[in-house]
Design a protein around this motif. Structure first.
Motif, mmCIF file in Angstrom:
data_model
loop_
_atom_site.group_PDB
_atom_site.id
_atom_site.type_symbol
_atom_site.label_atom_id
_atom_site.label_comp_id
_atom_site.label_asym_id
_atom_site.label_seq_id
_atom_site.Cartn_x
_atom_site.Cartn_y
_atom_site.Cartn_z
ATOM 1 N N MET A 7 3.189 -5.435 -9.794
ATOM 2 C CA MET A 7 3.061 -4.589 -8.600
ATOM 3 C C MET A 7 3.306 -3.126 -8.946
ATOM 4 O O MET A 7 2.707 -2.221 -8.367
ATOM 5 C CB MET A 7 4.037 -5.046 -7.498
ATOM 6 N N GLU A 67 1.150 2.375 -9.784
ATOM 7 C CA GLU A 67 0.833 3.518 -10.665
ATOM 8 C C GLU A 67 -0.657 3.825 -10.637
ATOM 9 O O GLU A 67 -1.079 4.977 -10.603
ATOM 10 C CB GLU A 67 1.241 3.195 -12.110
ATOM 11 N N ARG A 109 -3.234 -4.364 -1.383
ATOM 12 C CA ARG A 109 -3.013 -5.291 -0.261
ATOM 13 C C ARG A 109 -3.301 -6.732 -0.676
ATOM 14 O O ARG A 109 -2.571 -7.650 -0.339
ATOM 15 C CB ARG A 109 -3.900 -4.933 0.938
ATOM 16 N N GLY A 160 11.288 0.087 10.132
ATOM 17 C CA GLY A 160 10.637 1.176 9.406
ATOM 18 C C GLY A 160 10.311 0.814 7.960
ATOM 19 O O GLY A 160 9.603 1.552 7.279
ATOM 20 N N GLY A 215 10.167 -8.059 -1.531
ATOM 21 C CA GLY A 215 11.557 -8.115 -2.021
ATOM 22 C C GLY A 215 12.387 -9.128 -1.253
ATOM 23 O O GLY A 215 13.111 -9.938 -1.847
ATOM 24 N N SER A 246 16.868 -5.878 1.769
ATOM 25 C CA SER A 246 15.987 -5.303 0.752
ATOM 26 C C SER A 246 15.517 -3.957 1.306
ATOM 27 O O SER A 246 14.934 -3.908 2.391
ATOM 28 C CB SER A 246 14.796 -6.246 0.529
ATOM 29 N N ASN A 288 18.022 -6.121 -9.532
ATOM 30 C CA ASN A 288 16.833 -6.982 -9.581
ATOM 31 C C ASN A 288 17.198 -8.421 -9.205
ATOM 32 O O ASN A 288 18.354 -8.705 -8.880
ATOM 33 C CB ASN A 288 16.185 -6.921 -10.972
HETATM 34 C C1 B12 Z 1 2.875 -2.961 -2.098
HETATM 35 C C2 B12 Z 1 3.288 -1.532 -1.842
HETATM 36 C C3 B12 Z 1 3.218 -1.051 -0.530
HETATM 37 C C4 B12 Z 1 2.858 -1.934 0.653
HETATM 38 C C5 B12 Z 1 3.891 -3.037 0.913
HETATM 39 C C6 B12 Z 1 3.236 -4.183 1.687
HETATM 40 C C7 B12 Z 1 4.096 -5.383 1.821
HETATM 41 N N1 B12 Z 1 3.600 -6.320 2.607
HETATM 42 O O1 B12 Z 1 5.156 -5.543 1.251
HETATM 43 C C8 B12 Z 1 2.768 -0.915 1.818
HETATM 44 C C9 B12 Z 1 1.337 -0.840 2.316
HETATM 45 C C10 B12 Z 1 3.679 -1.147 3.020
HETATM 46 C C11 B12 Z 1 3.160 0.395 1.153
HETATM 47 C C12 B12 Z 1 3.245 1.552 1.851
HETATM 48 C C13 B12 Z 1 3.639 2.758 1.316
HETATM 49 N N2 B12 Z 1 3.885 3.015 0.018
HETATM 50 CO CO1 B12 Z 1 4.031 1.649 -1.319
HETATM 51 N N3 B12 Z 1 4.001 0.524 -2.788
HETATM 52 C C14 B12 Z 1 3.731 -0.722 -2.920
HETATM 53 C C15 B12 Z 1 3.881 -1.141 -4.397
HETATM 54 C C16 B12 Z 1 2.495 -1.150 -5.033
HETATM 55 C C17 B12 Z 1 4.554 -2.466 -4.642
HETATM 56 C C18 B12 Z 1 5.905 -2.623 -3.953
HETATM 57 C C19 B12 Z 1 6.412 -4.037 -4.060
HETATM 58 O O2 B12 Z 1 6.341 -4.798 -3.118
HETATM 59 N N4 B12 Z 1 6.886 -4.431 -5.228
HETATM 60 C C20 B12 Z 1 7.473 -5.759 -5.467
HETATM 61 C C21 B12 Z 1 8.977 -5.690 -5.270
HETATM 62 C C22 B12 Z 1 9.613 -7.038 -5.167
HETATM 63 O O3 B12 Z 1 9.477 -5.042 -6.427
HETATM 64 P P1 B12 Z 1 10.488 -3.821 -6.330
HETATM 65 O O4 B12 Z 1 10.271 -3.068 -5.094
HETATM 66 O O5 B12 Z 1 10.421 -3.117 -7.621
HETATM 67 O O6 B12 Z 1 11.892 -4.580 -6.154
HETATM 68 C C23 B12 Z 1 12.709 -4.958 -7.249
HETATM 69 C C24 B12 Z 1 14.108 -4.360 -7.104
HETATM 70 O O7 B12 Z 1 14.129 -3.185 -6.338
HETATM 71 C C25 B12 Z 1 14.933 -5.454 -6.546
HETATM 72 N N5 B12 Z 1 15.005 -5.684 -5.115
HETATM 73 C C26 B12 Z 1 14.119 -5.419 -4.144
HETATM 74 N N6 B12 Z 1 14.571 -5.863 -2.971
HETATM 75 C C27 B12 Z 1 15.767 -6.448 -3.192
HETATM 76 C C28 B12 Z 1 16.656 -7.073 -2.326
HETATM 77 C C29 B12 Z 1 17.837 -7.591 -2.814
HETATM 78 C C30 B12 Z 1 18.790 -8.283 -1.877
HETATM 79 C C31 B12 Z 1 18.146 -7.457 -4.183
HETATM 80 C C32 B12 Z 1 19.400 -7.987 -4.660
HETATM 81 C C33 B12 Z 1 17.249 -6.846 -5.063
HETATM 82 C C34 B12 Z 1 16.064 -6.335 -4.559
HETATM 83 O O8 B12 Z 1 14.348 -6.617 -7.128
HETATM 84 C C35 B12 Z 1 12.916 -6.468 -7.132
HETATM 85 C C36 B12 Z 1 12.297 -7.270 -8.255
HETATM 86 O O9 B12 Z 1 12.708 -6.835 -9.521
HETATM 87 C C37 B12 Z 1 4.764 0.030 -4.926
HETATM 88 C C38 B12 Z 1 4.694 0.260 -6.427
HETATM 89 C C39 B12 Z 1 6.000 -0.090 -7.135
HETATM 90 N N7 B12 Z 1 6.321 0.629 -8.135
HETATM 91 O O10 B12 Z 1 6.726 -0.951 -6.780
HETATM 92 C C40 B12 Z 1 4.289 1.193 -4.056
HETATM 93 C C41 B12 Z 1 5.211 2.366 -3.821
HETATM 94 C C42 B12 Z 1 6.642 1.915 -3.629
HETATM 95 N N8 B12 Z 1 4.702 2.915 -2.563
HETATM 96 C C43 B12 Z 1 4.690 4.194 -2.519
HETATM 97 C C44 B12 Z 1 4.262 4.960 -1.408
HETATM 98 C C45 B12 Z 1 4.160 6.457 -1.641
HETATM 99 C C46 B12 Z 1 3.979 4.374 -0.180
HETATM 100 C C47 B12 Z 1 3.628 5.070 1.135
HETATM 101 C C48 B12 Z 1 4.508 6.288 1.457
HETATM 102 C C49 B12 Z 1 2.139 5.420 1.041
HETATM 103 C C50 B12 Z 1 1.592 6.184 2.217
HETATM 104 N N9 B12 Z 1 1.240 7.433 1.952
HETATM 105 O O11 B12 Z 1 1.485 5.683 3.298
HETATM 106 C C51 B12 Z 1 3.798 3.962 2.176
HETATM 107 C C52 B12 Z 1 5.201 3.948 2.837
HETATM 108 C C53 B12 Z 1 5.239 2.792 3.849
HETATM 109 C C54 B12 Z 1 6.427 2.566 4.664
HETATM 110 N N10 B12 Z 1 6.562 3.262 5.791
HETATM 111 O O12 B12 Z 1 7.244 1.691 4.362
HETATM 112 C C55 B12 Z 1 5.231 4.806 -3.804
HETATM 113 C C56 B12 Z 1 6.653 5.336 -3.615
HETATM 114 C C57 B12 Z 1 6.856 6.604 -4.373
HETATM 115 C C58 B12 Z 1 8.262 7.130 -4.174
HETATM 116 N N11 B12 Z 1 8.736 7.833 -5.136
HETATM 117 O O13 B12 Z 1 8.912 6.902 -3.206
HETATM 118 C C59 B12 Z 1 5.084 3.606 -4.805
HETATM 119 C C60 B12 Z 1 6.146 3.575 -5.919
HETATM 120 C C61 B12 Z 1 3.672 3.687 -5.418
HETATM 121 C C62 B12 Z 1 3.533 4.825 -6.411
HETATM 122 N N12 B12 Z 1 3.572 4.544 -7.687
HETATM 123 O O14 B12 Z 1 3.378 5.946 -6.020
HETATM 124 N N13 B12 Z 1 3.400 0.241 -0.169
#
Ligand code: B12
Length: 305
Positions: free
Chosen positions: A122, A127, A140, A174, A180, A222, A272
């Motif tokens: 993801m 990226e 999506r 929000g 996650g 999360s 994580n």
């Molecule tokens: C999918 C996605 C979305 C989707 C999510 C849909 C859905 N149904 O979940 C949607 C469409 C909502 C979205 C929207 C936006 N997104 Co987005 N999105 C992503 C993306 C590609 C993947 C996120 C994801 O789900 N990853 C999978 C999760 C499981 O992994 P993770 O977040 O890394 O979590 C790990 C840890 O944090 C931890 N963890 C997470 N939760 C929890 C909970 C607990 C209890 C514990 C212990 C651990 C833990 O464990 C996880 C696994 O290792 C990321 C890219 C990225 N780098 O992640 C961009 C990203 C996060 N998004 C980004 C942006 C900019 C946006 C928007 C602002 C875009 C826009 N202009 O509208 C909006 C904001 C929306 C909002 N109001 O919330 C940027 C954020 C940049 C920044 N510096 O903040 C990213 C990084 C993309 C990028 N490279 O630019 N997005």
């Protein structure tokens, strides 16, 4: 497809004799239930636990409603991760299912699969989108596929014992990021908890109602996107003040940077899913050894999930 199988169905899928399967059952290696007619039935999760323990493989997983085995396995862990990322970007659901099933049936834990395959893929999708190389629909569709894969992994976990302590969690209003919290549910189920994710974008009042109603021992949040951090801190503080003495608050997610965390109270912050698993297993084992200071000591109300 039903999630329980007869020795005959299992024998076909493993390409062994039916009598071998019956023997494994009768020696207690595989737990089974008996139907009213006295026939053995084995739940899929229990069968998978046995196969992983015994390092046996499923030759024809399709017969158990699982994706078919691939002809050629990737040469390495890195290659599997690359292939998963490519398949996710291409929207190839079947290949994604196969790769994750192979990983799960080999040496990989649910938490490691979540961190090192799914979240990493993801991140690549994010990226590519940021650099203008990826389409929004790919992101999506990627999320949709991941949800299917997580659901499938859930089917493969051993059946939950009734006396497990309850854990619930969500994302706050929000925050629309759903993966996650779904992963946290799966990892906690795999770690011996009766876990249920309530989903994403939940108002604080309804989170408080859910805690009152289900009386969990563990509550996770999360946090991937907090539109108003001050408001989050105030609402979170109220929740923690009301429940934090009885419930272990566990938090994670990309939005929780140092500055935010310094202003929050919690039992654990995890980077994580592997950290979450470590915490969840320790907390559970403390409760089982009867440690009165345990984070999860006490009764074990049930939640239907
Ligand atoms: C999918 C996605 C979305 C989707 C999510 C849909 C859905 N149904 O979940 C949607 C469409 C909502 C979205 C929207 C936006 N997104 Co987005 N999105 C992503 C993306 C590609 C993947 C996120 C994801 O789900 N990853 C999978 C999760 C499981 O992994 P993770 O977040 O890394 O979590 C790990 C840890 O944090 C931890 N963890 C997470 N939760 C929890 C909970 C607990 C209890 C514990 C212990 C651990 C833990 O464990 C996880 C696994 O290792 C990321 C890219 C990225 N780098 O992640 C961009 C990203 C996060 N998004 C980004 C942006 C900019 C946006 C928007 C602002 C875009 C826009 N202009 O509208 C909006 C904001 C929306 C909002 N109001 O919330 C940027 C954020 C940049 C920044 N510096 O903040 C990213 C990084 C993309 C990028 N490279 O630019 N997005």
């Amino acid at each position: 497809m039903s999630d329980s199988f007869s020795p005959k169905q299992i024998a076909r899928a493993l390409e062994v004799s039916e009598s071998s399967v019956k023997r494994w059952c009768d020696r207690g290696l595989i737990e089974f239930q008996k139907t009213a007619g006295g026939h053995r039935r084995v739940l899929l999760g229990e069968l998978v636990r046995f196969l992983k323990d015994q390092r046996k493989s499923i030759v024809r997983p399709q017969l158990l409603g699982l994706p078919a085995v691939r002809e050629a396995q990737p040469a390495s862990y890195t290659r599997s991760a690359e292939l998963f990322t490519e398949s996710l970007i291409a929207g190839d659901l079947d290949l994604c299912r196969q790769i994750i099933l192979d990983l799960f049936l080999s040496e990989f834990s649910v938490s490691k699969i979540c961190d090192e395959f799914i979240a990493s893929a993801m991140e690549v999708i994010g990226e590519r989108w940021e650099c203008g190389d990826g389409e929004v629909f790919q992101e999506r569709r990627g999320c949709e596929i991941v949800l299917v894969v997580l659901h499938e992994l859930r089917r493969l976990l051993p059946p939950a014992a009734a006396e497990r302590p309850v854990a619930i969690g969500a994302t706050v209003e929000g925050d629309y990021y759903g993966l996650g919290t779904s992963m946290a549910e799966l990892v906690l189920l795999d770690s011996g908890w009766n876990a249920a994710s309530l989903g994403s974008n939940l108002p604080y009042e309804t989170l408080a109602s859910a805690i009152r109603q289900h009386r969990p021992r563990l509550f996770w949040l999360s946090c991937s996107h907090l539109p108003n951090r001050e408001q989050f801190l105030a609402n979170y503080a109220m929740l923690h003040e009301e429940f934090g003495l009885d419930v272990a608050f566990v938090v994670g997610g990309r939005e929780l940077d140092d500055s935010l965390r310094r202003q929050m109270q919690y039992a654990a912050y995890c980077d994580n899913m592997q950290h979450l698993e470590a915490f969840a297993r320790t907390a559970l084992s403390l409760s089982r050894t009867g440690n009165s200071d345990s984070l999860v000591a006490g009764g074990s109300p049930q939640i239907s999930s």
